[in-house]
Design a protein around this motif. Sequence first.
Motif, short mmCIF file in Angstrom:
data_model
loop_
_atom_site.label_atom_id
_atom_site.label_comp_id
_atom_site.label_asym_id
_atom_site.label_seq_id
_atom_site.Cartn_x
_atom_site.Cartn_y
_atom_site.Cartn_z
N ARG A 50 -4.94 15.89 -3.33
CA ARG A 50 -5.49 17.23 -3.12
C ARG A 50 -6.41 17.61 -4.27
NH1 ARG A 50 -0.15 20.70 -1.87
NH2 ARG A 50 0.79 19.29 -0.34
N ASP A 51 -6.02 17.22 -5.49
CA ASP A 51 -6.86 17.52 -6.65
C ASP A 51 -7.86 16.42 -6.95
OD1 ASP A 51 -5.80 19.94 -7.27
OD2 ASP A 51 -4.16 19.08 -8.48
N THR A 52 -7.39 15.17 -6.87
CA THR A 52 -8.22 14.08 -7.36
C THR A 52 -9.18 13.52 -6.31
OG1 THR A 52 -6.50 12.49 -6.83
CG2 THR A 52 -6.49 13.38 -9.06
N ALA A 105 7.08 7.85 -3.08
CA ALA A 105 5.85 7.68 -3.87
C ALA A 105 4.64 8.07 -3.03
CB ALA A 105 5.72 6.23 -4.33
N ASN A 106 4.66 7.70 -1.76
CA ASN A 106 3.57 8.01 -0.84
C ASN A 106 3.33 9.52 -0.80
OD1 ASN A 106 1.81 6.78 1.30
ND2 ASN A 106 2.93 8.20 2.62
N ARG A 107 4.43 10.27 -0.68
CA ARG A 107 4.29 11.73 -0.61
C ARG A 107 3.60 12.26 -1.86
NH1 ARG A 107 9.52 14.21 -0.58
NH2 ARG A 107 9.64 13.30 1.49
N HIS A 108 4.03 11.76 -3.03
CA HIS A 108 3.50 12.31 -4.27
C HIS A 108 2.06 11.88 -4.54
CE1 HIS A 108 6.86 14.58 -5.75
NE2 HIS A 108 7.61 13.69 -5.15
N TYR A 109 1.74 10.63 -4.23
CA TYR A 109 0.34 10.22 -4.42
C TYR A 109 -0.57 10.99 -3.46
CZ TYR A 109 0.88 6.42 -7.85
OH TYR A 109 1.09 5.70 -8.99
N PRO A 168 0.80 -1.23 0.00
CA PRO A 168 0.00 0.00 0.00
C PRO A 168 0.84 1.29 0.00
CG PRO A 168 -0.01 -0.98 2.18
CD PRO A 168 0.78 -1.91 1.30
N VAL A 169 0.53 2.15 -0.93
CA VAL A 169 1.13 3.48 -1.00
C VAL A 169 -0.02 4.48 -0.98
CG1 VAL A 169 2.49 5.04 -2.43
CG2 VAL A 169 3.05 2.62 -2.37
N ALA A 170 0.06 5.45 -0.09
CA ALA A 170 -1.01 6.43 0.08
C ALA A 170 -2.35 5.72 0.29
CB ALA A 170 -1.08 7.40 -1.10
N GLY A 171 -2.30 4.60 1.03
CA GLY A 171 -3.52 3.91 1.43
C GLY A 171 -4.01 2.85 0.46
N PHE A 172 -3.42 2.73 -0.72
CA PHE A 172 -3.89 1.77 -1.71
C PHE A 172 -2.72 1.04 -2.36
CE2 PHE A 172 -7.06 5.04 -1.22
CZ PHE A 172 -8.25 4.32 -1.14
N PRO A 173 -2.95 -0.22 -2.75
CA PRO A 173 -1.86 -0.98 -3.36
C PRO A 173 -1.24 -0.26 -4.56
CG PRO A 173 -3.73 -2.42 -2.93
CD PRO A 173 -4.18 -1.01 -2.61
N VAL A 174 0.05 -0.48 -4.74
CA VAL A 174 0.79 0.15 -5.84
C VAL A 174 0.00 0.09 -7.15
CG1 VAL A 174 2.85 -0.04 -7.30
CG2 VAL A 174 3.06 -0.25 -4.81
N ILE A 175 -0.47 -1.12 -7.53
CA ILE A 175 -1.12 -1.22 -8.84
C ILE A 175 -2.58 -0.74 -8.84
CG2 ILE A 175 0.37 -2.96 -9.90
CD1 ILE A 175 -1.72 -5.09 -9.13
N TYR A 176 -3.12 -0.48 -7.67
CA TYR A 176 -4.44 0.16 -7.61
C TYR A 176 -4.35 1.50 -8.33
CZ TYR A 176 -8.50 2.47 -5.42
OH TYR A 176 -9.66 3.14 -5.20
N HIS A 177 -3.25 2.20 -8.12
CA HIS A 177 -3.08 3.52 -8.74
C HIS A 177 -2.99 3.38 -10.27
CE1 HIS A 177 -2.54 5.45 -4.81
NE2 HIS A 177 -1.76 4.44 -4.49
N HIS A 178 -2.35 2.31 -10.74
CA HIS A 178 -2.30 2.08 -12.19
C HIS A 178 -3.71 1.81 -12.73
CE1 HIS A 178 1.81 1.14 -10.97
NE2 HIS A 178 2.22 1.07 -12.22
N ILE A 179 -4.42 0.96 -12.01
CA ILE A 179 -5.76 0.56 -12.46
C ILE A 179 -6.70 1.75 -12.46
CG2 ILE A 179 -7.77 -0.89 -11.88
CD1 ILE A 179 -5.72 -3.02 -10.94
N GLU A 180 -6.58 2.56 -11.43
CA GLU A 180 -7.44 3.75 -11.36
C GLU A 180 -7.16 4.66 -12.57
OE1 GLU A 180 -7.01 6.30 -7.86
OE2 GLU A 180 -9.12 6.81 -8.09
N ALA A 181 -5.88 4.88 -12.88
CA ALA A 181 -5.53 5.75 -14.01
C ALA A 181 -6.05 5.15 -15.32
CB ALA A 181 -4.02 5.94 -14.07
#
Length: 421
Positions: free
Chosen positions: A266-268, A257-261, A30-43
């Motif tokens: 803030r926007d998303t 990565a956590n910091r940036h996600y 988990p990065v920023a509360g969600f698995p690394v590839i969750y962020h890929h899938i969301e995008a």
Amino acid sequence: ALKTIILIGGPMKGTRFRPLSLDLPKPLFPVAGFPVIYHHIEAASKVPNMKEIILIGFYQAQEDLTKFIINVQHEFKIQVRYLQEYTSLGTAGGIYHFRDQILMGNPEYFFVMNSDVCGDFPLVEMLEFHKHRPAGTFCTILGTEATRQQSLNYGCLAENKDTSEVLHYVEKPETFISTTINCGIYLCSPCIFEPLKRIFKQNLEENYNFDFNTPNKEVIRMEQDIFVPLASTGKLYVFHTTRFWSQIKSAGAVIYANRHYLELYRDTHPDRLAKNGEGKPKVIGDVFIHSSAQVHPTAVLGPNVSIGKNVMIGDGVRVRDSIILEGAMLQDHCCILNSIIGWNSTVGMWSRVEGTPNDPNPNKPFAKLETLSMFDDHGKLNPSITVIGSNVQVPPEVIILNSMVLPHKELSGCCKNQIIM
Ligand code: GTP
């Protein structure tokens, strides 16, 4: 229609990520509360017309992955499947092996995303760019700028500035080629299966007469086997991004990565960021707190902190630039800086767990995270973030500095620059 393929690797990959990858496949960390590839899938799911997301890897089907897939399918209302390679087939071998599945439904294009990168992926923009390339274009590579010195650790590409055509591609060059590096995010046209097929057959033929000791002949590497020969054939293009992007190879990279996600939220997703208020802990900057976590109102969290499921945080605790994983307990007045606290671990009262970040030099434009090796030339551990593995007990009133603690340890005292096995 469009598809997305995410290369998730397998148990032999992500070794620099130990001890955290001992408990969970790295792509699910988990990065920023969600698995690394969750962020890929969301995008990927935000790109209009995305029909399917295919994870390719060589992990045995396992509960964590299966659960994850069910959850994301539900959340993003998109088909997500895992296709398992019988062995590591390389970054393009699996794509070739599963070509029928990928081409099913005749997708116009498909994205390929490495799972060990993170970023604010400009997928819609890449698609627009790719559509305007000449007919018969195989692939658009997402590129970004690095410093001259750091570029040598990446795939480097030289381009025709007028047309964006890739003229030259070298993976981890020995001498300087270009400051434009490969981000590990591609958009391919189905015609890329022509060169894939050619390379596959060539490998088979070359190796046919060798003995059984030769390496797996089905391995195809996207970078060396496809991009290198395709450069300057008019079939390969680069799309530049200046948005946030980083590799996630080491545990230190996860804090970055956590910091940036979190910042992107803030926007998303402002709703994912913790807010200050009556009876709540004090929050500084961007912080994610799972709804099931119990945090004492006198605790101070942030900036750059993620608190996982069922975490318990006591009176007067201070956490900064850290990730606290599910089920961990931070007892009263402990202090956690630049560290990852593993699943179900406990940090005792008044203890201090601290690491050293390897963040990019802010004064150098385009600098990326430093990828230090674990040890220096004298065999000493390089200062890095502190990682406490799962189910570790850190006693009260100790200092743990720049160390790595393997799972299931009961520490007895302070430690500095050590690996505790
Ligand atoms: P290293 O510095 O050795 O890690 O190399 P690299 O940065 O070039 O990374 P690599 O090409 O090994 O991996 C890129 C991405 O592809 C990662 O997300 C890996 O998990 C994934 N990957 C690598 N090899 C395989 C493979 O054989 N099969 C699958 N499915 N994925 C892979």
